[in-house]
Design a protein around this motif. Structure first.
Motif, PDB file in Angstrom:
ATOM      1  N   GLN A 261      77.340  42.511  29.856  1.00  0.00           N
ATOM      2  CA  GLN A 261      77.976  41.199  29.803  1.00  0.00           C
ATOM      3  C   GLN A 261      78.627  40.962  28.448  1.00  0.00           C
ATOM      4  N   ALA A 262      77.968  41.408  27.371  1.00  0.00           N
ATOM      5  CA  ALA A 262      78.537  41.263  26.027  1.00  0.00           C
ATOM      6  C   ALA A 262      79.839  42.049  25.904  1.00  0.00           C
ATOM      7  N   LEU A 263      79.885  43.235  26.480  1.00  0.00           N
ATOM      8  CA  LEU A 263      81.104  44.044  26.442  1.00  0.00           C
ATOM      9  C   LEU A 263      82.235  43.373  27.215  1.00  0.00           C
ATOM     10  N   MET A 264      81.896  42.698  28.306  1.00  0.00           N
ATOM     11  CA  MET A 264      82.910  41.953  29.050  1.00  0.00           C
ATOM     12  C   MET A 264      83.400  40.759  28.233  1.00  0.00           C
ATOM     13  N   THR A 265      82.476  40.066  27.592  1.00  0.00           N
ATOM     14  CA  THR A 265      82.831  38.898  26.779  1.00  0.00           C
ATOM     15  C   THR A 265      83.720  39.307  25.611  1.00  0.00           C
ATOM     16  N   GLU A 266      83.460  40.458  25.032  1.00  0.00           N
ATOM     17  CA  GLU A 266      84.248  40.954  23.903  1.00  0.00           C
ATOM     18  C   GLU A 266      85.598  41.507  24.332  1.00  0.00           C
TER      19      GLU A 266
ATOM     20  N   ILE B 212      86.033  44.348  25.856  1.00  0.00           N
ATOM     21  CA  ILE B 212      86.015  45.808  25.858  1.00  0.00           C
ATOM     22  C   ILE B 212      85.942  46.327  27.288  1.00  0.00           C
ATOM     23  N   TYR B 213      85.137  45.672  28.111  1.00  0.00           N
ATOM     24  CA  TYR B 213      85.074  45.970  29.541  1.00  0.00           C
ATOM     25  C   TYR B 213      85.852  44.900  30.300  1.00  0.00           C
ATOM     26  N   PRO B 214      86.443  45.250  31.430  1.00  0.00           N
ATOM     27  CA  PRO B 214      87.174  44.251  32.215  1.00  0.00           C
ATOM     28  C   PRO B 214      86.215  43.199  32.753  1.00  0.00           C
ATOM     29  N   PRO B 215      86.657  41.953  32.886  1.00  0.00           N
ATOM     30  CA  PRO B 215      85.781  40.911  33.429  1.00  0.00           C
ATOM     31  C   PRO B 215      85.411  41.245  34.866  1.00  0.00           C
ATOM     32  N   GLY B 216      84.229  40.840  35.248  1.00  0.00           N
ATOM     33  CA  GLY B 216      83.773  41.131  36.605  1.00  0.00           C
ATOM     34  C   GLY B 216      82.305  40.841  36.766  1.00  0.00           C
ATOM     35  N   ASP B 217      81.701  41.480  37.729  1.00  0.00           N
ATOM     36  CA  ASP B 217      80.287  41.288  38.046  1.00  0.00           C
ATOM     37  C   ASP B 217      79.447  42.197  37.149  1.00  0.00           C
TER      38      ASP B 217
END
Length: 231
Positions: free
Chosen positions: A147-152, A154-159
């Motif tokens: 979740q932190a990687l999505m927030t940053e 770095i990872y695409p938003p998603g589940d």
């Protein structure tokens, strides 16, 4: 822990030491699992003999053998939780944290193969303490990092839960193979695990760059097109 002789009686525990006996029972069951590598070799009677108590004393703490084994596995996951938490400390980036957590998971498995096999590859019981402990410990660590990687960004938003399950499947697949088939030509086990985890971690970044609907060919075309960007 060495087995007690059949003639040796456990000293009467002082008042209020039920928790200590509970832990001794778990220790004895764990030792028997490690020594025999088989759930079938562990019984309430064999555990009682090792602790130095009577079988009814075991039933005061655990309703049956399944409940005892569930508790052993739940404690295993609690220790895995600690290892993964320690692995995350001192990492410089969130991506390094995720990689370190995955490697800690694999390392713990290959350090305790018998317990890992029983805890993760044995017959499960929906709603057991094992699943509850896993859901509140190791899995939560991984999900928070994803979740932190999505927030940053770095990872695409998603589940985050779905991505975490993919990551866990990757780590478990590596660990299970290293435990079940250690004779395969993996090379150095943790180096092998690191390469696989790195492929997953960076793969999620690429998915974020080219889109979740991209095909394998789209991915290859993107890599070829951007190959010289960093040169």
């Amino acid at each position: 822990m060495n087995p007690r002789s059949l003639g040796e009686r456990r000293q009467r525990a002082p008042r209020g030491s039920g928790e200590q006996l509970h832990d001794e029972i778990l220790d004895a069951a764990t030792d028997l699992l490690l020594e025999t590598g088989s759930v079938k070799e562990v019984s309430i009677r064999s555990v009682a003999e090792r602790v130095g108590v009577t079988p009814p004393s075991i039933y005061l703490h655990f309703t049956d053998k399944d409940a005892l084994l569930d508790a052993v596995c739940a404690r295993y996951y609690e220790r895995l939780h600690t290892k993964m938490k320690q692995a995350a400390e001192g990492q410089s980036t969130t991506l390094d944290v995720l990689r370190a957590q995955g490697l800690a998971y694999v390392r713990f498995a290959i350090d305790t193969p018998e317990l890992y096999r029983i805890a993760t590859m044995g017959e499960g019981r929906p709603g057991s303490d094992v699943d509850a402990t896993l859901a509140s410990s190791a899995f939560v660590h991984l999900r928070e990092t994803v979740q932190a990687l999505m927030t940053e960004g770095i990872y695409p938003p998603g589940d985050a839960t779905a991505v975490t399950l993919q990551l866990w499947s990757t780590a478990h697949g590596v660990a299970a193979l290293l435990v079940a088939k250690p004779y395969l030509p993996f090379g150095e086990p943790l180096e092998f695990a690191d390469n696989v985890m790195r492929a997953f971690c960076t793969g999620q970044i690429v998915i974020g760059l080219i889109g979740t609907e991209a095909t394998v060919q789209d991915t290859l075309d993107w890599v070829i097109e951007n190959k010289g960007v960093r040169q």
